[in-house]
Scaffold this motif. Structure first.
Motif, PDB file in Angstrom:
ATOM      1  N   ASP A 239       0.828  -1.203   0.000  1.00 11.50           N
ATOM      2  CA  ASP A 239       0.000   0.000   0.000  1.00 11.50           C
ATOM      3  C   ASP A 239       0.865   1.258   0.000  1.00 11.50           C
ATOM      4  OD1 ASP A 239      -2.263  -1.577   0.019  1.00 11.50           O
ATOM      5  OD2 ASP A 239      -2.694  -1.260   2.148  1.00 11.50           O
ATOM      6  N   ALA A 240       1.964   1.236   0.741  1.00  5.08           N
ATOM      7  CA  ALA A 240       2.829   2.414   0.854  1.00  5.08           C
ATOM      8  C   ALA A 240       3.692   2.637  -0.381  1.00  5.08           C
ATOM      9  CB  ALA A 240       3.717   2.287   2.093  1.00  5.08           C
ATOM     10  N   SER A 241       4.189   1.561  -0.981  1.00  8.61           N
ATOM     11  CA  SER A 241       5.167   1.691  -2.071  1.00  8.61           C
ATOM     12  C   SER A 241       4.638   1.309  -3.435  1.00  8.61           C
ATOM     13  CB  SER A 241       6.387   0.811  -1.773  1.00  8.61           C
ATOM     14  OG  SER A 241       6.975   1.174  -0.563  1.00  8.61           O
ATOM     15  N   GLY A 242       3.467   0.730  -3.509  1.00  4.59           N
ATOM     16  CA  GLY A 242       2.941   0.258  -4.780  1.00  4.59           C
ATOM     17  C   GLY A 242       3.481  -1.117  -5.130  1.00  4.59           C
ATOM     18  N   VAL A 243       3.075  -1.607  -6.295  1.00  2.00           N
ATOM     19  CA  VAL A 243       3.498  -2.926  -6.763  1.00  2.00           C
ATOM     20  C   VAL A 243       3.932  -2.830  -8.218  1.00  2.00           C
ATOM     21  CG1 VAL A 243       2.004  -4.209  -5.166  1.00  2.00           C
ATOM     22  CG2 VAL A 243       1.162  -3.610  -7.418  1.00  2.00           C
ATOM     23  N   ILE A 244       4.721  -3.774  -8.626  1.00  6.09           N
ATOM     24  CA  ILE A 244       5.174  -3.842 -10.009  1.00  6.09           C
ATOM     25  C   ILE A 244       4.030  -4.395 -10.856  1.00  6.09           C
ATOM     26  CG2 ILE A 244       6.818  -4.927 -11.574  1.00  6.09           C
ATOM     27  CD1 ILE A 244       8.816  -4.945  -9.181  1.00  6.09           C
ATOM     28  N   PRO A 245       3.689  -3.720 -11.952  1.00  6.19           N
ATOM     29  CA  PRO A 245       2.598  -4.214 -12.800  1.00  6.19           C
ATOM     30  C   PRO A 245       2.852  -5.654 -13.262  1.00  6.19           C
ATOM     31  CG  PRO A 245       3.270  -2.014 -13.490  1.00  6.19           C
ATOM     32  CD  PRO A 245       4.271  -2.482 -12.469  1.00  6.19           C
ATOM     33  N   GLY A 246       1.821  -6.468 -13.150  1.00  5.34           N
ATOM     34  CA  GLY A 246       1.916  -7.859 -13.570  1.00  5.34           C
ATOM     35  C   GLY A 246       2.472  -8.801 -12.526  1.00  5.34           C
ATOM     36  N   ALA A 247       2.900  -8.258 -11.388  1.00  9.77           N
ATOM     37  CA  ALA A 247       3.444  -9.124 -10.335  1.00  9.77           C
ATOM     38  C   ALA A 247       2.324  -9.900  -9.654  1.00  9.77           C
ATOM     39  CB  ALA A 247       4.211  -8.308  -9.298  1.00  9.77           C
ATOM     40  N   LEU A 248       2.642 -11.105  -9.253  1.00 10.97           N
ATOM     41  CA  LEU A 248       1.742 -11.942  -8.485  1.00 10.97           C
ATOM     42  C   LEU A 248       2.040 -11.681  -7.008  1.00 10.97           C
ATOM     43  CD1 LEU A 248      -0.302 -14.302  -8.566  1.00 10.97           C
ATOM     44  CD2 LEU A 248       1.660 -15.843  -8.678  1.00 10.97           C
ATOM     45  N   VAL A 249       1.033 -11.384  -6.224  1.00  8.47           N
ATOM     46  CA  VAL A 249       1.223 -11.116  -4.800  1.00  8.47           C
ATOM     47  C   VAL A 249       1.016 -12.408  -4.021  1.00  8.47           C
ATOM     48  CG1 VAL A 249       0.362  -9.865  -2.782  1.00  8.47           C
ATOM     49  CG2 VAL A 249       0.542  -8.706  -5.004  1.00  8.47           C
ATOM     50  N   VAL A 250       2.079 -12.842  -3.348  1.00  4.87           N
ATOM     51  CA  VAL A 250       2.033 -14.027  -2.484  1.00  4.87           C
ATOM     52  C   VAL A 250       2.872 -13.676  -1.259  1.00  4.87           C
ATOM     53  CG1 VAL A 250       2.552 -16.485  -2.229  1.00  4.87           C
ATOM     54  CG2 VAL A 250       1.880 -15.578  -4.471  1.00  4.87           C
ATOM     55  N   GLU A 251       2.222 -13.395  -0.170  1.00  2.97           N
ATOM     56  CA  GLU A 251       2.972 -12.973   1.011  1.00  2.97           C
ATOM     57  C   GLU A 251       3.939 -14.061   1.467  1.00  2.97           C
ATOM     58  OE1 GLU A 251       0.832 -10.937   4.082  1.00  2.97           O
ATOM     59  OE2 GLU A 251      -0.243  -9.699   2.631  1.00  2.97           O
ATOM     60  N   ARG A 252       5.024 -13.615   2.070  1.00  2.60           N
ATOM     61  CA  ARG A 252       6.139 -14.491   2.431  1.00  2.60           C
ATOM     62  C   ARG A 252       5.712 -15.697   3.267  1.00  2.60           C
ATOM     63  NH1 ARG A 252       8.931 -17.859   2.551  1.00  2.60           N
ATOM     64  NH2 ARG A 252      11.055 -18.082   3.307  1.00  2.60           N
ATOM     65  N   ASN A 253       4.758 -15.522   4.147  1.00  2.33           N
ATOM     66  CA  ASN A 253       4.404 -16.608   5.069  1.00  2.33           C
ATOM     67  C   ASN A 253       3.762 -17.814   4.393  1.00  2.33           C
ATOM     68  OD1 ASN A 253       2.100 -14.944   4.673  1.00  2.33           O
ATOM     69  ND2 ASN A 253       1.148 -15.796   6.495  1.00  2.33           N
TER      70      ASN A 253
END
Length: 141
Positions: free
Chosen positions: A55-69
């Motif tokens: 939320d603070a820094s944004g995300v790279i377009p096309g990236a898949l979000v899978v939290e580390r845990n």
């Protein structure tokens, strides 16, 4: 053994600097431009940061979000909890975090699962942004 505030390090224990160096010695780390080219050629770019950082820094377009845990469960081709994209061991995965530390450890963990082509984005999303590459709002995802 070096003394620390917590006392002497137990026999066989390694410090985080050593663990990080060992993880990185196995990786073919990608700078931002190389990671962008690899993504465009079919590599899976994976953002492992928590929601607050996205939320603070944004995300790279096309990236898949899978939290580390949950990363290992989602990318182990033998796991019942794997993502559909994680169906083979030769998958090209580029993990990123905020500055490229946690992602190195995560990419090494994926290699331990047999994903030999797993690596990380050196410098994380901070380096990506410094390279002038696009980022979208993390809140919009």
């Amino acid at each position: 053994m070096s003394p620390t505030a917590a006392g002497p390090r137990p026999a066989g224990a390694r410090g985080i600097d050593q663990i990080l160096a060992e993880a990185r010695s196995r990786l073919d780390r990608h700078d931002p431009l190389r990671a962008a080219r690899a993504r465009d050629a079919g590599a899976v770019l994976v953002d492992i940061r928590p929601a607050a950082q996205r939320d603070a820094s944004g995300v790279i377009p096309g990236a898949l979000v899978v939290e580390r845990n949950v990363l290992e469960w989602r990318f182990d081709p033998a796991s019942d909890a794997r993502l559909p994209v994680a169906d083979r061991y030769d998958l090209r995965v580029i993990v990123y975090c905020q500055e490229g530390y946690t992602s190195s450890l995560a990419a090494a963990a994926l290699q331990d699962l047999g994903l030999r082509l797993a690596t990380d984005l050196a410098g994380g999303i901070v380096a990506w942004q410094r390279a002038g590459l696009p980022v979208v709002s993390g809140a919009a995802r």
